[in-house]
Design an enzyme around this catalytic site. Structure first.
Site, PDB file in Angstrom:
ATOM      1  N   LYS A 101      -1.867  25.805 -12.769  1.00  0.00           N
ATOM      2  CA  LYS A 101      -0.847  26.080 -11.750  1.00  0.00           C
ATOM      3  C   LYS A 101      -1.283  25.716 -10.328  1.00  0.00           C
ATOM      4  O   LYS A 101      -0.475  25.256  -9.533  1.00  0.00           O
ATOM      5  CB  LYS A 101      -0.417  27.545 -11.815  1.00  0.00           C
ATOM      6  CG  LYS A 101       0.369  27.868 -13.082  1.00  0.00           C
ATOM      7  CD  LYS A 101       0.823  29.310 -13.092  1.00  0.00           C
ATOM      8  CE  LYS A 101       1.642  29.595 -14.340  1.00  0.00           C
ATOM      9  NZ  LYS A 101       2.198  30.953 -14.347  1.00  0.00           N
ATOM     10  N   LEU A 142       1.747  41.780 -17.505  1.00  0.00           N
ATOM     11  CA  LEU A 142       2.344  40.444 -17.361  1.00  0.00           C
ATOM     12  C   LEU A 142       2.089  39.575 -18.591  1.00  0.00           C
ATOM     13  O   LEU A 142       2.738  38.556 -18.779  1.00  0.00           O
ATOM     14  CB  LEU A 142       1.818  39.742 -16.104  1.00  0.00           C
ATOM     15  CG  LEU A 142       2.115  40.430 -14.768  1.00  0.00           C
ATOM     16  CD1 LEU A 142       1.745  39.514 -13.601  1.00  0.00           C
ATOM     17  CD2 LEU A 142       3.572  40.852 -14.653  1.00  0.00           C
ATOM     18  N   GLY A 144       5.195  41.310 -20.784  1.00  0.00           N
ATOM     19  CA  GLY A 144       5.703  40.236 -19.939  1.00  0.00           C
ATOM     20  C   GLY A 144       6.700  39.306 -20.617  1.00  0.00           C
ATOM     21  O   GLY A 144       7.010  38.241 -20.074  1.00  0.00           O
ATOM     22  N   ASP A 193       7.819  32.510 -11.422  1.00  0.00           N
ATOM     23  CA  ASP A 193       7.256  33.702 -12.075  1.00  0.00           C
ATOM     24  C   ASP A 193       7.671  34.995 -11.379  1.00  0.00           C
ATOM     25  O   ASP A 193       8.065  35.965 -12.027  1.00  0.00           O
ATOM     26  CB  ASP A 193       5.717  33.628 -12.087  1.00  0.00           C
ATOM     27  CG  ASP A 193       5.207  32.524 -12.987  1.00  0.00           C
ATOM     28  OD1 ASP A 193       5.883  32.194 -13.976  1.00  0.00           O
ATOM     29  OD2 ASP A 193       4.117  31.986 -12.695  1.00  0.00           O
ATOM     30  N   ALA A 217      -6.151  39.887  -9.024  1.00  0.00           N
ATOM     31  CA  ALA A 217      -5.822  39.095  -7.829  1.00  0.00           C
ATOM     32  C   ALA A 217      -6.028  37.617  -8.128  1.00  0.00           C
ATOM     33  O   ALA A 217      -6.288  36.823  -7.226  1.00  0.00           O
ATOM     34  CB  ALA A 217      -6.682  39.542  -6.647  1.00  0.00           C
ATOM     35  N   GLY A 218      -5.897  37.253  -9.405  1.00  0.00           N
ATOM     36  CA  GLY A 218      -6.010  35.850  -9.803  1.00  0.00           C
ATOM     37  C   GLY A 218      -4.648  35.170  -9.708  1.00  0.00           C
ATOM     38  O   GLY A 218      -3.747  35.632  -8.995  1.00  0.00           O
ATOM     39  N   GLY A 219      -4.499  34.095 -10.455  1.00  0.00           N
ATOM     40  CA  GLY A 219      -3.273  33.300 -10.375  1.00  0.00           C
ATOM     41  C   GLY A 219      -2.027  34.098 -10.730  1.00  0.00           C
ATOM     42  O   GLY A 219      -0.998  33.987 -10.050  1.00  0.00           O
ATOM     43  N   SER A 251       7.764  28.486 -24.609  1.00  0.00           N
ATOM     44  CA  SER A 251       8.688  27.787 -23.711  1.00  0.00           C
ATOM     45  C   SER A 251       9.564  26.753 -24.420  1.00  0.00           C
ATOM     46  O   SER A 251      10.772  26.674 -24.128  1.00  0.00           O
ATOM     47  CB  SER A 251       7.916  27.131 -22.564  1.00  0.00           C
ATOM     48  OG  SER A 251       7.391  28.128 -21.719  1.00  0.00           O
TER      49      SER A 251
END
Ligand code: ATR
Length: 287
Positions: free
Chosen positions: A73, A223, A247, A109, A135-137, A24
């Site tokens: 997050k 991702l 990703g 995202d 099915a997590g963050g 980033s």
């Protein structure tokens, strides 16, 4: 910090744990150069217990925007005084903006993934039968945006079924979103879009998946990016899937969306995406 940064230099940072590997800072500095702005953008490693204090300190020293990455997050969502609708739907944030003496939270995202798929990869999402593994963050962060982009059906499969159920319920459209058991993957038929949103690769694990999931013109997306995405994308290739991506595009696009929120200017993403993907390819072939 404040006494070392000129007043007109906008200060940003990404908070994570770990965060030293984060691309980033490099991506945002590239955007800033392109827009003729001078910014600081630091990577700040903070343990979960210290997140609130670290964000407060950053704000006190003049920080005006922050990205939030793993594992913060959801915790950062709770620290925001206001949240965008899309953040509320995901229950998490990756972009904080200082407004007065408060943080406003958003999540970019999902929009980043959709932009990468539809614009960079020219993959029309409308009407697509989509498999979401995990099915997590990460999965929760992209599911609403995929839904809004017009996919026909979202089948959510997670190792722990109750998390898949919860995500399907949260999407609020039982005709289009449903959960299925991991053990039933072999009976689910073919998908047009297969998304790996699990963290299995991060722990060095691989997923046991049947090739019957891969539709004739399917796109497989992990991702994660780089080495971590290799096992899933290698599985897709072995199953005859010609369209595959990691990703990295989503990473660059979610950053562009954050940058636009903070500065009001939407940067072009092509140059930095090309630079980072060429570098990743060079690393890969050097192995
Ligand atoms: P992230 O923010 O990266 O999504 P997370 O919230 O911890 O991280 O979620 C990790 C996801 O990867 C979960 O869906 C997890 O499944 P469980 O909910 O059953 O834990 C999934 N995952 C991790 N390791 C996995 C593995 N070896 N096989 C299958 N799924 C795995």
């Amino acid at each position: 910090m404040s006494d070392t940064v000129a007043e007109n230099v906008r200060q940003f940072a990404v908070f994570g744990h770990p965060v030293a590997h984060s691309l980033s800072p490099r991506i945002h500095q590239a955007f800033a150069r392109q827009q003729g702005m001078t910014i600081t953008y630091r990577a700040i490693d903070v343990a979960p217990a210290d997140l609130a204090a670290a964000l407060a300190q950053f704000a006190a020293s003049g920080g005006m925007g922050a990205n939030i990455t793993l594992p913060h997050k959801e915790a950062a969502f709770a620290l925001c005084a206001a949240r965008s609708d899309r953040a509320a739907r995901c229950g998490s944030v990756n972009t904080l903006t200082r407004v007065g003496d408060r943080w406003h939270g958003d999540i970019t995202d999902g929009a980043g993934l959709v932009r990468d798929l539809t614009e960079r990869q020219q993959f029309d999402l409308r009407g697509r039968r989509t498999l979401l593994l995990g099915a997590g963050g990460a999965a929760r962060g992209v599911a609403p945006a995929l839904f809004d982009a017009g996919i026909a059906e979202l089948v959510i499969v997670n190792r722990s079924p109750e998390r898949a159920d919860a995500l399907a319920d949260a999407l609020g459209d039982p005709r289009r979103a449903h959960s299925r058991y991991w053990n039933d993957l072999g009976t689910l038929g073919e998908f047009d879009l297969l998304i790996n949103a699990t963290s299995a690769g991060r722990a060095g694990g691989t997923l046991e998946l049947p090739f019957s999931l891969i539709g004739p013109r399917a796109l497989a997306v992990d991702l994660n990016y780089g080495e971590i995405a290799v096992p899933f994308l290698a599985w897709a290739e072995s199953g005859g899937c010609n369209k595959r991506s990691d990703g990295l595009g989503m990473l660059v696009e979610q950053a562009a969306e954050s940058f636009a929120i903070w500065t009001g200017k939407r940067p072009s993403t092509e140059a930095i995406f090309d630079e980072l993907s060429q570098q990743a390819r060079a690393l890969h072939t050097a192995d």
